[in-house]
Design a protein around this motif. Structure first.
Motif, mmCIF file in Angstrom:
data_model
loop_
_atom_site.group_PDB
_atom_site.id
_atom_site.type_symbol
_atom_site.label_atom_id
_atom_site.label_comp_id
_atom_site.label_asym_id
_atom_site.label_seq_id
_atom_site.Cartn_x
_atom_site.Cartn_y
_atom_site.Cartn_z
ATOM 1 N N THR A 194 0.791 -1.334 0.026
ATOM 2 C CA THR A 194 0.122 0.120 -0.170
ATOM 3 C C THR A 194 0.438 1.151 0.102
ATOM 4 O OG1 THR A 194 -1.781 -0.832 1.777
ATOM 5 C CG2 THR A 194 -1.904 1.266 1.128
ATOM 6 N N LEU A 195 2.012 1.133 0.374
ATOM 7 C CA LEU A 195 2.964 2.492 0.392
ATOM 8 C C LEU A 195 3.836 2.575 -0.560
ATOM 9 C CD1 LEU A 195 3.597 4.784 3.018
ATOM 10 C CD2 LEU A 195 5.884 3.007 3.677
ATOM 11 N N ILE A 196 3.918 1.403 -1.437
ATOM 12 C CA ILE A 196 4.864 1.586 -2.641
ATOM 13 C C ILE A 196 3.428 2.592 -3.070
ATOM 14 C CG2 ILE A 196 5.764 0.747 -4.495
ATOM 15 C CD1 ILE A 196 7.071 -1.594 -2.431
ATOM 16 N N GLN A 197 1.835 1.802 -3.803
ATOM 17 C CA GLN A 197 1.235 2.733 -4.277
ATOM 18 C C GLN A 197 0.849 3.910 -3.641
ATOM 19 O OE1 GLN A 197 -0.685 1.141 -6.722
ATOM 20 N NE2 GLN A 197 0.003 -0.435 -6.476
ATOM 21 N N ALA A 198 1.052 4.408 -2.828
ATOM 22 C CA ALA A 198 1.037 5.803 -2.760
ATOM 23 C C ALA A 198 1.942 6.337 -3.220
ATOM 24 C CB ALA A 198 0.837 5.976 -1.292
ATOM 25 N N PHE A 199 3.126 6.284 -3.458
ATOM 26 C CA PHE A 199 4.695 6.912 -3.912
ATOM 27 C C PHE A 199 4.341 7.013 -5.315
ATOM 28 C CE2 PHE A 199 6.707 5.970 -0.217
ATOM 29 C CZ PHE A 199 7.320 7.799 -0.186
ATOM 30 N N LYS A 200 3.340 5.802 -6.055
ATOM 31 C CA LYS A 200 3.001 6.036 -7.528
ATOM 32 C C LYS A 200 2.933 7.298 -8.169
ATOM 33 C CE LYS A 200 3.016 1.524 -8.822
ATOM 34 N NZ LYS A 200 2.492 0.157 -8.798
ATOM 35 N N GLN A 201 1.773 7.966 -6.607
ATOM 36 C CA GLN A 201 0.285 8.911 -6.910
ATOM 37 C C GLN A 201 1.395 9.989 -6.379
ATOM 38 O OE1 GLN A 201 -3.662 7.975 -5.766
ATOM 39 N NE2 GLN A 201 -3.752 6.365 -7.685
ATOM 40 N N HIS A 202 1.803 9.697 -5.282
ATOM 41 C CA HIS A 202 2.855 11.225 -4.506
ATOM 42 C C HIS A 202 4.341 11.321 -4.267
ATOM 43 C CE1 HIS A 202 -1.390 10.893 -3.733
ATOM 44 N NE2 HIS A 202 -1.054 12.552 -3.318
ATOM 45 N N SER A 203 4.995 12.610 -3.979
ATOM 46 C CA SER A 203 6.480 12.148 -4.126
ATOM 47 C C SER A 203 6.999 12.201 -1.900
ATOM 48 C CB SER A 203 7.365 12.569 -4.641
ATOM 49 O OG SER A 203 7.178 14.458 -4.277
ATOM 50 N N VAL A 204 6.074 12.370 -1.794
ATOM 51 C CA VAL A 204 6.271 12.291 -0.461
ATOM 52 C C VAL A 204 4.751 11.437 -0.204
ATOM 53 C CG1 VAL A 204 6.527 13.808 1.603
ATOM 54 C CG2 VAL A 204 7.151 14.553 -0.456
ATOM 55 N N VAL A 205 4.858 10.568 1.430
ATOM 56 C CA VAL A 205 3.873 9.430 1.822
ATOM 57 C C VAL A 205 4.004 10.158 3.220
ATOM 58 C CG1 VAL A 205 3.274 7.892 3.061
ATOM 59 C CG2 VAL A 205 3.490 8.639 0.448
ATOM 60 N N VAL A 206 2.852 10.571 4.365
ATOM 61 C CA VAL A 206 3.197 11.469 5.886
ATOM 62 C C VAL A 206 2.354 9.519 6.655
ATOM 63 C CG1 VAL A 206 2.444 11.799 7.783
ATOM 64 C CG2 VAL A 206 2.401 13.844 5.404
ATOM 65 N N LEU A 207 2.992 9.395 7.630
ATOM 66 C CA LEU A 207 2.614 8.438 8.412
ATOM 67 C C LEU A 207 1.823 8.818 9.524
ATOM 68 C CD1 LEU A 207 5.303 5.973 8.072
ATOM 69 C CD2 LEU A 207 4.254 5.801 6.590
ATOM 70 N N LEU A 208 0.556 8.355 9.867
ATOM 71 C CA LEU A 208 -0.139 8.582 10.949
ATOM 72 C C LEU A 208 -0.462 7.581 11.525
ATOM 73 C CD1 LEU A 208 -3.106 9.993 8.981
ATOM 74 C CD2 LEU A 208 -1.272 11.327 9.446
ATOM 75 N N ASP A 209 0.164 8.143 12.453
ATOM 76 C CA ASP A 209 -0.371 7.099 14.452
ATOM 77 C C ASP A 209 -1.750 6.736 14.454
ATOM 78 O OD1 ASP A 209 -1.168 9.210 15.371
ATOM 79 O OD2 ASP A 209 1.056 9.758 17.100
ATOM 80 N N GLN A 210 -1.789 6.445 15.503
ATOM 81 C CA GLN A 210 -3.085 5.456 15.695
ATOM 82 C C GLN A 210 -4.243 7.116 16.345
ATOM 83 O OE1 GLN A 210 -2.888 2.847 19.487
ATOM 84 N NE2 GLN A 210 -1.124 4.418 20.770
ATOM 85 N N TYR A 211 -3.172 7.602 16.664
ATOM 86 C CA TYR A 211 -4.191 9.254 17.141
ATOM 87 C C TYR A 211 -4.426 10.020 15.649
ATOM 88 C CZ TYR A 211 -3.091 7.916 21.533
ATOM 89 O OH TYR A 211 -2.800 6.523 22.802
#
Length: 556
Positions: free
Chosen positions: A56-73
Motif C-alpha cells: 500500500t505504501l508503494i502504491q501511494a508513492f506512485k501518485q505522490h512524491s511524499v507520504v505521511v505516516l499517521l499514528d493511531q491518533y
C-alpha cells in the motif's frame, strides 16, 4: 531471509523513520503539504496509517512524491520522500542479496537455480565439484547447453511444477545423486526452479562392495555351520540394530527358566522364529515344538484339536482316537500363535490347563497329567480385546509372565541390507540362479519403503527379485512398489482433477494389492470347489496362512 517488510511501521523503526522531517509538514484541513525549503512551493502529501502494508505504501508513492505516516491518533509520525524510500528499499535488497550469497557459499551441496527461460542463475561450488563445470562457464547460459534435456529433473519442476524429495538419480554413468527439487512461484505462476543434489556415489560403490562381501560371508557361514556341532539357536535371527539385539538379549534370559512367554509384534515380524529359538535354547534336542494357529482353526474343531478325543467321541471321529496338540507337546513347547483369535469358551478351558496342568480328552474320562511350556503370540492389542470382552483378563495375566515385543522392520531400517543379502543368498542357491549385481536404485527403494508386512514381506519381495533376475541382475522394475515415486506424488502440486487421481493412487495402493490377492483366492477356491486344504496346496502356502488371508480379506 529475515528482512521481510510487513507494514510501513517497520520503516519507522529504521533510520529512515528517525530522520523524517515531520516539522516540514503543513496541515490544511485534513490535507498535508510538505515544504522543502523556506518560502518554497508546497508539495501535496499522501497520508496513510503507519500499519498499512508495504505494498500500500508503494502504491501511494506512485501518485505522490511524499507520504505521511499517521499514528493511531491520526497524528503525523513520519514524513517519507520518494528518494528516501528508494534508498531504504535498495539497502534492504542489498542485505537480502548478502544473506543469499552467504547461504549459497556456505552450503557444500550442489544447488542450481534456473529462471523461466531455463537459464542458470545460481551455480554453487558443490555443483562445480559434482559436475565439473565452472560457475563462470554456465552462469547466464541455458542449462540444456551443458546437460542432456532428458536427464534434467529440474526442467520437469520448471514446466510442470513437479516437486521432488529424496529421489535417486544417475545423471552420468559414474555419478549417483539424491535430488530435492521445487518450483519458484511468484504471483501464482512459476518463474524458475531450484534443485539441490547430494553426491552418493561413494555410498553406492561401497554398497556394491558390501553386497559382494556379504554374499561371500554368507557362503562361508554356511560352510562353517556344516562343521559346527552346537549352533546358537538365535543365529537364525538376522540383524545388528539396537532394537533387535535388545530383544534377542531379553529372549536369551527367558531361556534359563520355563516360564510362560507372551510374544507381541506385527504380522510378519518374526514371532514364531523367536518362539522356536527360545524352545531350541531351553529344551532338550528331541523335545517337541508344537505350533497351533488359533486364528486358522474353526471354533467347532478347536477343542478336539487342542485336547484330542477318544474313539467314538463324536460322529466322524477317527475310530482310534486322536492326541491333541497339548498331549503332543508333552516335555516340550506348545506355541499358541494368534492367541487373540482364540474363542472365549476355549480360553476358559486353556486357563484351567495352564493352572492345573491336567485335562481331559473330548469324550474321555481319564484325567491326563501334562508338563509343557507355553509360548503365546499375537499381533492384536490384547488390552483392547479385554475392554471389548473378547479376551479374558485372567488368561492374559496367566500368559503375560514374560513379554517380548518384536520390533517391526520400519524401526530397524539398518537391518534391511543384511536381511536382503541373506534372502538373496538363500533363494539364489535354492533356484540355482547366481546374483552378481543389484541395482543401487533397488536398495534405495527398499530403504525408503514402510514394510507393512515386515520380514515376511521382505522375504517374499527378495524371492520375487531372484525369480525375475534371469540374467543375474536385479533391477528396480522388478519391485512391486516404488517408495520414491509415492513420495514424489505426495509432494506434487496438481490441478484439482489430477489431485483427486493422485490421492486415489496413493490411497488405493494397498487396496489394489488386496483386490488383486482377493481375485486370486476367489478364483483358486472356485477351481477346487471350496476345498481350502487343496487350495492352500495349489497356491504353495500353508492352510493356516490361507485362513489368515481369507479372514483379512473378508472371504471367510
Amino acid at each position: 531471509m529475515g528482512f521481510t517488510i510487513q507494514s510501513a511501521k517497520e520503516i519507522l523503526k529504521s533510520s529512515l523513520g528517525k530522520t523524517a522531517a515531520v516539522k516540514n509538514l503543513i496541515q490544511r484541513n485534513e490535507e498535508f503539504f510538505y515544504q522543502t525549503a523556506e518560502n518554497a512551493a508546497l508539495i501535496p502529501c499522501k497520508a496513510v496509517n503507519e500499519d498499512v502494508s508495504i505494498e500500500t505504501l508503494i502504491q501511494a508513492f506512485k501518485q505522490h512524491s511524499v507520504v505521511v505516516l499517521l499514528d493511531q491518533y491520526k497524528h503525523p509520525a513520519a514524513c517519507i520522500t520518494a528518494a528516501q524510500m528508494i534508498d531504504f528499499l535498495y539497502n534492504t535488497y542489498k542485505q537480502l542479496h548478502a544473506f543469499y550469497e552467504t547461504v549459497i557459499n556456505t552450503s557444500d551441496a550442489s544447488v542450481t537455480v534456473i529462471d523461466a527461460n531455463e537459464r542458470v542463475r545460481t551455480w554453487t561450488k558443490g555443483a562445480e565439484t559434482i559436475f565439473s563445470v565452472k560457475e563462470e562457464e554456465i552462469l547466464g547460459h541455458p542449462i540444456t547447453k551443458f546437460f542432456d534435456r532428458s536427464k534434467l529433473e529440474i526442467l520437469q519442476t520448471l514446466h510442470t511444477g513437479k516437486r521432488i524429495h529424496g529421489q535417486y538419480h544417475q545423471p552420468r554413468s559414474d555419478l549417483f545423486v539424491l535430488i530435492n527439487s521445487n518450483p519458484v512461484y511468484y504471483t501464482n505462476r512459476i518463474i524458475g526452479a531450484v534443485v539441490s543434489e547430494t553426491d552418493i556415489t561413494n555410498q553406492v560403490l561401497l554398497n556394491e562392495k558390501l553386497f559382494n562381501m556379504s554374499h561371500e560371508v554368507h557362503r562361508l557361514e554356511q560352510e562353517v555351520a556344516r562343521y559346527k556341532h552346537s549352533q546358537d539357536p538365535f543365529y537364525i535371527i538376522k540383524g545388528k540394530s539396537a532394537a533387535i539385539q535388545t530383544t534377542i538379549e531379553l529372549a536369551r534370559k527367558v531361556c534359563t527358566v520355563k516360564s510362560t512367554v507372551l510374544i507381541l509384534g506385527e504380522s510378519g515380524a518374526g514371532k514364531e522364529v523367536f518362539a522356536k529359538a527360545i524352545h531350541d535354547a531351553s529344551e532338550e534336542p528331541n523335545a517337541p515344538f508344537i505350533s497351533i494357529n488359533c486364528g486358522a482353526i474353526p471354533p467347532s474343531l478347536f477343542e478336539s484339536e487342542l485336547f484330542g478325543y477318544e474313539r467314538g467321541a463324536f460322529s466322524g471321529a477317527d475310530y482310534k482316537g486322536k492326541k491333541g496338540k497339548i498331549e503332543l507337546a508333552k516335555g516340550g513347547t506348545l506355541f499358541l500363535d494368534e492367541i487373540g483369535e482364540m474363542p472365549l469358551d476355549m480360553q476358559v478351558k486353556l486357563l484351567r490347563v495352564l493352572q492345573e496342568r491336567k485335562y481331559y480328552r473330548v469324550g474321555g474320562e481319564k484325567e491326563i497329567d501334562i508338563d509343557f511350556r507355553v509360548i503365546a503370540a499375537t499381533n492384536r492389542n490384547l488390552h483392547e480385546l479385554m475392554r471389548e470382552g473378547k479376551f479374558r483378563e485372567d488368561l492374559y495375566y496367566r500368559l503375560n509372565v514374560v513379554t517380548l515385543n518384536i520390533p517391526p522392520l520400519r524401526e530397524r531400517y539398518e537391518d534391511i541390507i543384511e536381511l536382503t543379502h541373506y534372502f538373496l543368498n538363500e533363494f539364489s542357491q535354492r533356484y540355482g540362479r547366481p546374483i552378481h549385481e543389484i541395482s543401487p536404485e533397488v536398495l534405495q527403494e527398499m530403504l525408503q519403503y514402510e514394510w507393512p508386512g515386515n520380514i515376511r514381506e521382505l522375504r517374499n519381495i527378495v524371492e520375487r527379485l531372484v525369480v525375475f533376475a534371469t540374467d543375474g541382475v536385479i533391477r528396480k522394475e522388478y519391485l512391486l512398489f516404488s517408495a520414491s515415486r509415492t513420495a514424489a506424488l505426495n509432494n506434487q502440486i496438481l490441478p484439482s482433477i489430477e489431485s483427486q487421481e493422485k490421492q486415489h493412487i496413493i490411497l488405493s495402493l494397498q487396496e489394489e494389492m488386496d483386490r488383486h490377492e482377493r481375485k486370486i483366492l476367489q478364483r483358486a477356491l472356485k477351481i477346487v470347489n471350496g476345498n481350502k486344504l487343496e487350495c492352500a496346496k495349489r497356491l504353495g502356502i500353508t492352510r493356516a496362512t490361507l485362513y489368515n488371508r481369507l479372514k483379512r480379506l473378508g472371504l471367510d
